[in-house]
Design an enzyme around this catalytic site. Sequence first.
Site, PDB file in Angstrom:
ATOM      1  N   CYS A   1      38.239  37.360  44.741  1.00 15.10           N
ATOM      2  CA  CYS A   1      37.996  38.239  45.895  1.00 15.10           C
ATOM      3  C   CYS A   1      39.252  38.320  46.769  1.00 15.10           C
ATOM      4  CB  CYS A   1      36.837  37.725  46.733  1.00 15.10           C
ATOM      5  SG  CYS A   1      36.563  38.767  48.190  1.00 15.10           S
TER       6      CYS A   1
ATOM      7  N   GLY B   1      35.010  48.473  36.804  1.00 15.03           N
ATOM      8  CA  GLY B   1      36.114  49.074  37.557  1.00 15.03           C
ATOM      9  C   GLY B   1      36.019  50.585  37.432  1.00 15.03           C
TER      10      GLY B   1
ATOM     11  N   ASN C   1      33.411  33.811  41.116  1.00 20.92           N
ATOM     12  CA  ASN C   1      34.332  34.780  41.718  1.00 20.92           C
ATOM     13  C   ASN C   1      35.597  34.073  42.184  1.00 20.92           C
ATOM     14  OD1 ASN C   1      35.659  36.749  43.111  1.00 20.92           O
ATOM     15  ND2 ASN C   1      34.029  37.147  44.595  1.00 20.92           N
TER      16      ASN C   1
END
Lengths: 269, 310
Positions: free
Chosen positions: B137, B250, B134
Amino acid sequence: MKKVVWGNILCNDPIAKDVYKMQIQSSEMGPVKAGQFVNIYLEDKSMLLPRPLSICDAEEDSITIVYRIAGKGTRELSAYQAMNQIRVSTPLGNGYFIEGTALGGQIDDYSGKTVVVAGGGIGVPPMVLLARRLKEKGAEVLAAVGFQEEPFLIEELKQYCREVHVATDRGTCGFHGNAVQMIKEKRIDADEYFSCGPKVMLKALSDFCTEKRIHCQVSLEERMGCGYGACVGCTCKIKVKTNQGMEIQQKGVCKHGPVFFGEEVVWDE
Amino acid sequence: MNNLKEMERELDLSVDFAGVLLKNPITTASGTFSARESGEFYDISELGAVITKGVASEPWSGNPTPRIAEVYGGMLNAVGLQNPGVEAFIKEELPYLKQTGTPVIANVAGRTVEEYCSVAERLSETEVAMMEINISCPNVKEGGIGFGTDPKMAAAVTKAVKKVSRKPVIIKLTPNVTDIAEIARAVEAEGADGISLINTLLGMKIDVQRKKPVLANIMGGFSGPAVKPVAVRMVYQVRRAVQVPIIGLGGIMTGEDAAEFIMAGADAVSVGTAALVNPTAPVDILRELKQYMREQGFKTIGEIHEAFMK
């Protein structure tokens, strides 16, 4: 398994200014513990997230929720008609600790004990099922409930409580002040206190109980995302005993709570 | 009924993602899945894979509350990657996930390149199938999105993590950039085995009654159905920029949304916000995707890719 089910709205009626009582029938609801909540899903899908609402009372195949119109979602909810269907989760959260053991003590025997259920405003509804369950367990139940000006659910509480003490902030009826001031001034004594309401009230009751060295259980509120522990959106700080001593841990209000013991909660944030 | 069962047998939703066989393309999105809690609503072994919450080298406490705000067509979150740390994850969450038989993709969080590497190295010793790094973020002050918005930084993290990881490495990209394809090419060049996109868009909500931001962190990550067109566009752009497999996510709320991402170029998809709205959304979307495939006469995921007319 937990579920999201369709329920039938049996009634959805105003019981005070902007306060509604809705009964939802579903054979899939399963057992309900006092202090648990359900997620209510709105028809208007532009309001994406479910509304977590506490359970006020429960029968074998129905639950009753009592809610205040606080925004667009609850306003939509208030327009739902009896006989319509509604999407609702089965009970979420842990509820009040009145069965089994907690804090190292046996707590499921309430016979001969006096307990106070203290609700503030829209925190009063879960006190109804809690009072009922505590009475079933042999407790002598007293209620101390506070409102801004218009009381509600008093008759329901009287079914399970020996005494129901009412306070109003504006002095419109009962004690002039809040529920905790009333408990102190009227000396509404008990072996244990249970509460749901604004954070400032819960803290005041917790401080009062800490001073008296008795337990109180408080139902916390925090803005939730999922309501079942997946998003970690609703956290609170709780003091936990570990092998290394006392440490502060973040707990999910929806998953680990919403009920905690007052002495465990880190209030000063 | 028999006819339906016959058709079901003929459907093959399996996907080879960076050498890991997923029985279907539906995965959970990091931060919206919790093994035991989600498992209380559905059988998680039905999914192609699960992607865990972000795991850091040490426990992170995340941001103050309120962390969640509903907005039109979606939500904002500013959880800030609260997690118990990699050792607690390995001890407490991984064994539970392992017994489900579902491939586990561990999402890795870090504030520095070294932190990403230490977690990736440690997880390489476990039975996670893959890692999703990730670098996107928006809710952590250091690291996180800072790595994901600069091609050089994104490449540097990928290179370093690839050096220590013995599992396939997926890099999760942020949409908060000017040219997503440039970042995708940069991480592919340093050996990324896959790419997932999009992480949340940076958003904000003001309570006009209280005249204050709704989130304690002021800004947060915007997700939900409203971000889907942005995500589909970015998957489409990245598909044309790289060869590695893509996880698209998404605002996927339905089986048809999943099919749309697959047509745009995704090999697998992640269900995020939908699972907060409806806990069983990942398996509901899987069922709907199968229904869509039956209706359209698709037998494999590859046929959905090929059917898309650009």
